[in-house]
Scaffold this motif. Structure first.
Motif, PDB file in Angstrom:
ATOM      1  N   ARG A 158      -3.819   0.476  -2.793  1.00 49.58           N
ATOM      2  CA  ARG A 158      -2.910  -0.634  -3.061  1.00 49.58           C
ATOM      3  C   ARG A 158      -2.090  -0.322  -4.306  1.00 49.58           C
ATOM      4  O   ARG A 158      -2.603   0.235  -5.270  1.00 49.58           O
ATOM      5  CB  ARG A 158      -3.693  -1.936  -3.301  1.00 49.58           C
ATOM      6  CG  ARG A 158      -4.205  -2.575  -2.053  1.00 49.58           C
ATOM      7  CD  ARG A 158      -5.045  -3.830  -2.313  1.00 49.58           C
ATOM      8  NE  ARG A 158      -4.787  -4.533  -3.557  1.00 49.58           N
ATOM      9  CZ  ARG A 158      -4.001  -5.618  -3.681  1.00 49.58           C
ATOM     10  NH1 ARG A 158      -3.414  -6.122  -2.631  1.00 49.58           N
ATOM     11  NH2 ARG A 158      -3.838  -6.198  -4.850  1.00 49.58           N
ATOM     12  N   VAL A 159      -0.840  -0.700  -4.296  1.00 46.95           N
ATOM     13  CA  VAL A 159       0.048  -0.463  -5.429  1.00 46.95           C
ATOM     14  C   VAL A 159      -0.498  -1.124  -6.691  1.00 46.95           C
ATOM     15  O   VAL A 159      -0.473  -0.534  -7.768  1.00 46.95           O
ATOM     16  CB  VAL A 159       1.469  -0.992  -5.118  1.00 46.95           C
ATOM     17  CG1 VAL A 159       2.361  -0.910  -6.333  1.00 46.95           C
ATOM     18  CG2 VAL A 159       2.069  -0.227  -3.948  1.00 46.95           C
ATOM     19  N   LEU A 160      -1.014  -2.320  -6.557  1.00 51.47           N
ATOM     20  CA  LEU A 160      -1.477  -3.064  -7.727  1.00 51.47           C
ATOM     21  C   LEU A 160      -2.778  -2.531  -8.305  1.00 51.47           C
ATOM     22  O   LEU A 160      -3.199  -2.955  -9.376  1.00 51.47           O
ATOM     23  CB  LEU A 160      -1.622  -4.548  -7.383  1.00 51.47           C
ATOM     24  CG  LEU A 160      -0.319  -5.239  -6.986  1.00 51.47           C
ATOM     25  CD1 LEU A 160      -0.581  -6.693  -6.610  1.00 51.47           C
ATOM     26  CD2 LEU A 160       0.717  -5.151  -8.093  1.00 51.47           C
ATOM     27  N   TYR A 168       0.836  -1.202   0.000  1.00 55.30           N
ATOM     28  CA  TYR A 168       0.000   0.000   0.000  1.00 55.30           C
ATOM     29  C   TYR A 168       0.871   1.251   0.000  1.00 55.30           C
ATOM     30  O   TYR A 168       1.890   1.305   0.692  1.00 55.30           O
ATOM     31  CB  TYR A 168      -0.901   0.049   1.241  1.00 55.30           C
ATOM     32  CG  TYR A 168      -1.994  -0.974   1.226  1.00 55.30           C
ATOM     33  CD1 TYR A 168      -3.254  -0.665   0.730  1.00 55.30           C
ATOM     34  CD2 TYR A 168      -1.774  -2.259   1.700  1.00 55.30           C
ATOM     35  CE1 TYR A 168      -4.267  -1.617   0.708  1.00 55.30           C
ATOM     36  CE2 TYR A 168      -2.772  -3.216   1.680  1.00 55.30           C
ATOM     37  CZ  TYR A 168      -4.015  -2.891   1.182  1.00 55.30           C
ATOM     38  OH  TYR A 168      -5.009  -3.836   1.156  1.00 55.30           O
ATOM     39  N   TYR A 169       0.433   2.264  -0.761  1.00 55.60           N
ATOM     40  CA  TYR A 169       1.098   3.558  -0.687  1.00 55.60           C
ATOM     41  C   TYR A 169       0.810   4.170   0.681  1.00 55.60           C
ATOM     42  O   TYR A 169      -0.294   4.056   1.204  1.00 55.60           O
ATOM     43  CB  TYR A 169       0.584   4.503  -1.779  1.00 55.60           C
ATOM     44  CG  TYR A 169       1.021   4.097  -3.164  1.00 55.60           C
ATOM     45  CD1 TYR A 169       2.353   4.192  -3.540  1.00 55.60           C
ATOM     46  CD2 TYR A 169       0.105   3.624  -4.087  1.00 55.60           C
ATOM     47  CE1 TYR A 169       2.763   3.815  -4.808  1.00 55.60           C
ATOM     48  CE2 TYR A 169       0.506   3.247  -5.359  1.00 55.60           C
ATOM     49  CZ  TYR A 169       1.842   3.344  -5.714  1.00 55.60           C
ATOM     50  OH  TYR A 169       2.244   2.968  -6.961  1.00 55.60           O
TER      51      TYR A 169
END
Length: 63
Positions: free
Chosen positions: A59-61, A48-49
């Motif tokens: 979430r990054v993804l 998570y950023y």
């Protein structure tokens, strides 16, 4: 002639390393080579950023 490399990736560090410590070390390395860096940095924890207030963002993804 200028030559540049675009960096897209993550660097994993021990949990106790702060964003400022990482940034200063990274920029110190770049500048020690006589190079320059244009860009930014985003902290990621457990996928998570991390927002400026320290809370968990997206979430990054999900990007």
């Amino acid at each position: 002639m200028r030559k540049e490399f675009e960096i897209q990736g993550c660097i994993e560090v021990p949990p106790e390393v702060t964003e400022d410590e990482f940034w200063n070390t990274f920029i110190g390395f770049v500048e020690s080579k006589g190079w320059s860096f244009g860009g930014g940095i985003r902290e990621i924890q457990d996928g998570y950023y991390i927002l400026a207030d320290g809370s968990r963002g997206r979430r990054v993804l999900d990007e």
